[in-house]
Design a protein around this motif. Structure first.
Motif, PDB file in Angstrom:
ATOM      1  N   CYS A 132      30.122  35.786  28.167  1.00  0.00           N
ATOM      2  CA  CYS A 132      30.841  36.975  28.637  1.00  0.00           C
ATOM      3  C   CYS A 132      29.926  38.073  29.166  1.00  0.00           C
ATOM      4  O   CYS A 132      30.389  39.186  29.394  1.00  0.00           O
ATOM      5  N   TYR A 154      33.872  44.094  26.654  1.00  0.00           N
ATOM      6  CA  TYR A 154      34.689  43.582  25.549  1.00  0.00           C
ATOM      7  C   TYR A 154      34.408  44.311  24.242  1.00  0.00           C
ATOM      8  O   TYR A 154      35.185  44.218  23.309  1.00  0.00           O
ATOM      9  N   ILE A 190      40.685  36.404  28.225  1.00  0.00           N
ATOM     10  CA  ILE A 190      39.726  35.338  28.528  1.00  0.00           C
ATOM     11  C   ILE A 190      40.276  34.408  29.613  1.00  0.00           C
ATOM     12  O   ILE A 190      39.548  33.989  30.517  1.00  0.00           O
ATOM     13  N   ARG A 199      42.309  35.289  31.900  1.00  0.00           N
ATOM     14  CA  ARG A 199      42.207  36.022  33.161  1.00  0.00           C
ATOM     15  C   ARG A 199      40.791  35.909  33.710  1.00  0.00           C
ATOM     16  O   ARG A 199      40.585  35.691  34.894  1.00  0.00           O
ATOM     17  N   MET A 200      39.789  36.055  32.824  1.00  0.00           N
ATOM     18  CA  MET A 200      38.394  35.910  33.246  1.00  0.00           C
ATOM     19  C   MET A 200      38.182  34.514  33.837  1.00  0.00           C
ATOM     20  O   MET A 200      37.461  34.323  34.796  1.00  0.00           O
ATOM     21  N   MET A 237      37.019  33.427  37.732  1.00  0.00           N
ATOM     22  CA  MET A 237      36.229  32.194  37.803  1.00  0.00           C
ATOM     23  C   MET A 237      35.087  32.143  36.772  1.00  0.00           C
ATOM     24  O   MET A 237      33.999  31.665  37.078  1.00  0.00           O
TER      25      MET A 237
HETATM   26  C1  HEC Z   1      32.823  35.274  36.441  1.00  0.00           C
HETATM   27  C2  HEC Z   1      32.563  36.627  36.055  1.00  0.00           C
HETATM   28  C3  HEC Z   1      33.066  37.087  34.692  1.00  0.00           C
HETATM   29  C4  HEC Z   1      32.829  36.517  33.473  1.00  0.00           C
HETATM   30  C5  HEC Z   1      31.986  35.296  33.154  1.00  0.00           C
HETATM   31  C6  HEC Z   1      33.537  37.315  32.512  1.00  0.00           C
HETATM   32  N1  HEC Z   1      34.158  38.372  33.132  1.00  0.00           N
HETATM   33 FE1  HEC Z   1      35.171  39.890  32.251  1.00  0.00          FE
HETATM   34  N2  HEC Z   1      35.417  40.792  34.032  1.00  0.00           N
HETATM   35  C7  HEC Z   1      35.036  40.278  35.264  1.00  0.00           C
HETATM   36  C8  HEC Z   1      35.481  41.174  36.317  1.00  0.00           C
HETATM   37  C9  HEC Z   1      35.260  40.941  37.813  1.00  0.00           C
HETATM   38  C10 HEC Z   1      36.140  42.241  35.680  1.00  0.00           C
HETATM   39  C11 HEC Z   1      36.823  43.467  36.322  1.00  0.00           C
HETATM   40  C12 HEC Z   1      38.123  43.072  36.972  1.00  0.00           C
HETATM   41  C13 HEC Z   1      39.148  42.592  35.982  1.00  0.00           C
HETATM   42  O1  HEC Z   1      39.486  43.349  35.057  1.00  0.00           O
HETATM   43  O2  HEC Z   1      39.606  41.456  36.111  1.00  0.00           O
HETATM   44  C14 HEC Z   1      36.075  41.988  34.245  1.00  0.00           C
HETATM   45  C15 HEC Z   1      36.590  42.825  33.264  1.00  0.00           C
HETATM   46  C16 HEC Z   1      36.615  42.548  31.922  1.00  0.00           C
HETATM   47  C17 HEC Z   1      37.212  43.411  30.918  1.00  0.00           C
HETATM   48  C18 HEC Z   1      37.807  44.788  31.152  1.00  0.00           C
HETATM   49  C19 HEC Z   1      39.201  44.693  31.653  1.00  0.00           C
HETATM   50  C20 HEC Z   1      40.197  44.467  30.554  1.00  0.00           C
HETATM   51  O3  HEC Z   1      41.102  43.646  30.735  1.00  0.00           O
HETATM   52  O4  HEC Z   1      40.110  45.093  29.487  1.00  0.00           O
HETATM   53  C21 HEC Z   1      37.080  42.766  29.725  1.00  0.00           C
HETATM   54  C22 HEC Z   1      37.569  43.247  28.380  1.00  0.00           C
HETATM   55  C23 HEC Z   1      36.387  41.518  29.992  1.00  0.00           C
HETATM   56  N3  HEC Z   1      36.121  41.421  31.317  1.00  0.00           N
HETATM   57  C24 HEC Z   1      36.087  40.592  29.012  1.00  0.00           C
HETATM   58  C25 HEC Z   1      35.427  39.404  29.247  1.00  0.00           C
HETATM   59  C26 HEC Z   1      35.175  38.399  28.235  1.00  0.00           C
HETATM   60  C27 HEC Z   1      35.630  38.470  26.786  1.00  0.00           C
HETATM   61  C28 HEC Z   1      34.474  37.397  28.847  1.00  0.00           C
HETATM   62  C29 HEC Z   1      33.996  36.093  28.218  1.00  0.00           C
HETATM   63  C30 HEC Z   1      35.017  35.114  27.940  1.00  0.00           C
HETATM   64  C31 HEC Z   1      34.279  37.781  30.245  1.00  0.00           C
HETATM   65  N4  HEC Z   1      34.876  38.998  30.437  1.00  0.00           N
HETATM   66  C32 HEC Z   1      33.585  37.030  31.168  1.00  0.00           C
HETATM   67  C33 HEC Z   1      34.315  39.123  35.469  1.00  0.00           C
HETATM   68  C34 HEC Z   1      33.885  38.264  34.480  1.00  0.00           C
END
Ligand code: HEC
Length: 158
Positions: free
Chosen positions: A68, A77, A91, A93-94, A99
C-alpha cells in the motif's frame, strides 16, 4: 635601525619544537579518524537495529506497508478508519480502479489488519455495516418483491 629588525627571530621554531608540534598534529588527526570511525560504526549499528525492528513487525503490518505504499505514502491509510467491509471496499477500489497489484488473500489479510488497527467510530461503523447489510440483502429483497408481485398478479386471474 639596522637589518636585524627585518630578520625573523621568535617565529622560527627550533627543530625539537617543530617535531613536537608535528607529533601533536598527527595524534590529533589519529584521534579524529578514530572518532569518525566510531561514529560510522554507531550509525551502521543503528541502521541495522532499525532494519531488524522493522523486519520483526507482524506479517500483516509488513504486507500492508509493502503493498500500500507503492503509489502513495502510508498516511493515506493511517489517517482513515473503516470497518472490515469498509476496508475491503477501499482495497478493492485500489485494486480495480487504481490497478494496485494485489492477490485475493492479500486483500483479506490487509483488510483484517487495517480494520483492527484503524477501526472507525460508532456512527461510521453503523453506517458501513448497514450499507453492507443492505447490499447483501438487496438481491433477496428484489427477488422476493418481484415474485410476490407476480404471485399476486396470477391470483387475480380467473
Ligand atoms: C496502484 C496505485 C495504488 C496502490 C498500490 C494503492 N493505492 Fe491507495 N490510492 C491510490 C490513488 C490513485 C488514490 C487517490 C484516488 C482515490 O482515492 O482513488 C489512493 C487513495 C487512497 C486512500 C484515500 C482515499 C480514501 O478512500 O480514503 C486510501 C485510504 C488508500 N488509498 C488506501 C490504500 C491501501 C490500504 C492500499 C493497499 C491495499 C493502497 N491504497 C494501495 C493508488 C494506489
Amino acid at each position: 635601525m639596522d637589518v636585524s629588525e627585518y630578520q625573523a627571530t621568535g617565529a622560527v621554531r627550533s627543530r625539537q619544537e617543530t617535531e613536537r608540534l608535528q607529533k601533536e598534529f598527527e595524534q590529533q588527526r589519529a584521534l579524529e579518524e578514530e572518532r569518525a570511525r566510531q561514529a560510522e560504526a554507531e550509525a551502521a549499528r543503528q541502521l541495522a537495529e532499525e532494519a531488524a525492528r522493522r523486519a520483526a513487525r507482524p506479517w500483516p503490518v509488513r504486507l500492508t506497508e509493502a503493498r500500500c505504499t507503492l503509489c502513495h505514502s502510508a498516511t493515506n491509510y493511517e489517517t482513515s478508519s473503516h470497518t472490515l467491509p469498509g476496508w475491503i471496499a477501499v482495497i478493492l477500489r485500489m485494486r480495480y480502479f487504481n490497478m494496485a497489484p494485489l492477490e485475493w488473500e492479500e486483500t483479506w489479510i490487509i483488510g483484517r489488519h487495517l480494520s483492527k488497527a484503524r477501526p472507525p467510530d460508532a456512527s461510521t461503523a453503523l453506517f458501513e455495516w448497514g450499507a453492507t447489510g443492505t447490499l447483501i440483502a438487496a438481491p433477496f429483497l428484489l427477488y422476493y418483491w418481484a415474485t410476490r408481485r407476480h404471485r399476486r398478479f396470477r391470483k387475480k386471474e380467473p
